[in-house]
Design an enzyme around this catalytic site. Structure first.
Site, mmCIF file in Angstrom:
data_model
loop_
_atom_site.group_PDB
_atom_site.id
_atom_site.type_symbol
_atom_site.label_atom_id
_atom_site.label_comp_id
_atom_site.label_asym_id
_atom_site.label_seq_id
_atom_site.Cartn_x
_atom_site.Cartn_y
_atom_site.Cartn_z
ATOM 1 N N ASP A 110 36.669 23.948 41.005
ATOM 2 C CA ASP A 110 36.397 24.977 42.011
ATOM 3 C C ASP A 110 36.927 24.486 43.359
ATOM 4 O O ASP A 110 36.541 23.408 43.823
ATOM 5 C CB ASP A 110 34.869 25.166 42.066
ATOM 6 C CG ASP A 110 34.458 26.281 43.005
ATOM 7 O OD1 ASP A 110 35.287 26.718 43.822
ATOM 8 O OD2 ASP A 110 33.295 26.712 42.910
ATOM 9 N N LYS A 159 47.540 33.159 50.174
ATOM 10 C CA LYS A 159 47.415 34.619 50.088
ATOM 11 C C LYS A 159 46.293 35.088 51.014
ATOM 12 O O LYS A 159 45.225 34.478 51.062
ATOM 13 C CB LYS A 159 47.086 35.006 48.646
ATOM 14 C CG LYS A 159 46.714 36.484 48.527
ATOM 15 C CD LYS A 159 47.077 37.057 47.217
ATOM 16 C CE LYS A 159 46.119 36.685 46.112
ATOM 17 N NZ LYS A 159 46.666 37.087 44.814
#
Ligand code: SAM
Length: 310
Positions: free
Chosen positions: A101, A166
């Site tokens: 993660d 992004k």
């Protein structure tokens, strides 16, 4: 929607299968590179949120495979590529995979271990949470993912390095731009031709990493919060006007990729074989353990149940 109609409506989806990319996103990274030359001189790179792996494929094809084929390259000279995702990913030559993660502080340590204590030249992050369709919410969650990426960047990127992330364009884009500008001398928002105009997605191309003098990674969040507060903006040498309304913020925004190339929002006719038919290709590498797998199994099981007990 059938495979053939998706091929017709999404030219980059079809091209990705033809060229062996796992996802159409590969073209976005390639088009960003066409404009910004992001791979120049890169030997260590981290791909955050990498699954199913099309950006890692681009990194492998652009950096690892050419170096491996070059006769004067020794093993220890080969570029190092580390890819991280919550999801497992099928192997890619030259790419070290870490299932983890990116919001977990220990992820940076794992990467540093793979680089033998050296820093990265480039970090890319195409992370996306599951989109809800509520733009404000999606933009917020996306910006949290970018800040997690930025946390990793402050631990592992070398001075002068690059970060591509992004973003979702929205009302807080100028704040995010300001936050990134604290750490990079150049920040440009790029919209590759392969990213649909109808999508709020864009990519922050951050060049020349140079954190503020005396910066301590532990202070990152305090520093970022200050950018958002009117008094803090001055302390940080962000012109105070930047945050006072969209018209006062100048954010460099650039369309990239061959602008006369394929339009990702258009439908294109399908190429026919000699016998006049069109054969759709299978996806190059479907996700190996996607979160929706269990739901599909349950749906299949309940359909069977329905047929057995009319
Ligand atoms: N760049 C990839 C490619 O070219 O194949 C596509 C990335 S996909 C759009 C977004 C990915 O972000 C998903 O695989 C998802 O598992 C990953 N992701 C979302 N949140 C994450 C997190 N907190 N840590 C790691 N990966 C995450």
């Amino acid at each position: 929607m059938g495979k053939a109609s998706r091929d017709k409506r999404d030219i980059y989806y079809r091209k990705a299968k033809e060229e062996g990319w796992r996802a159409r996103s590969a073209f976005k990274l390639l088009q960003i590179d066409e404009e910004f030359n992001i791979f120049k001189g890169v030997k260590r790179v981290v791909d955050l949120c990498a699954a199913p792996g099309s950006w890692s494929q681009v990194l492998s094809r652009k950096l690892y495979l050419p170096a491996k084929l070059s006769s004067d390259s020794k093993d220890h000279d080969l570029p190092l590529i580390v890819a991280i995702d919550l999801q497992p990913m099928a192997p890619i030559e030259g790419v070290i995979q870490v299932q983890g993660d990116i919001t977990n502080a220990r992820t940076a340590e794992v990467v540093i271990r793979h680089f033998d204590g050296c820093k990265a030249d480039l970090v890319v992050c195409d992370g996306a949470p599951d989109v809800t369709g509520l733009h404000d919410m999606d933009e917020f969650v996306q910006s949290q993912l970018i800040l997690a990426g930025l946390t990793i960047v402050t631990h592992i990127l070398k001075n002068g390095g690059k970060f591509i992330a992004k973003i979702f364009r929205g009302k807080d884009t100028s704040l995010l731009y300001c936050q990134l500008k604290l750490f990079f001398t150049e920040v440009t928002l790029a919209k590759p031709k392969s990213s649909r105009n109808s999508s709020i997605e864009a990519f922050a191309v951050c060049e020349n990493y140079s954190p503020p003098e005396g910066f301590n990674e532990k202070d990152l969040h305090r520093l970022l919060e200050k950018v958002g507060s009117p008094s803090g903006a001055d302390d940080l040498d962000c012109s105070s006007g930047w945050l006072e309304g969209a018209n006062k913020v100048y954010i460099p925004f650039l369309a990239c990729g061959d602008l006369s190339g394929y339009d990702s929002d258009r439908s294109y006719p399908l190429p026919k074989a000699a016998d006049g038919t069109y054969k759709s290709l299978d996806p190059v590498q479907p996700p190996i353990d996607p979160p929706y797998k269990r739901a599909l199994e349950m749906k299949k099981a309940s359909n069977h149940g329905f047929q057995n007990h009319p």
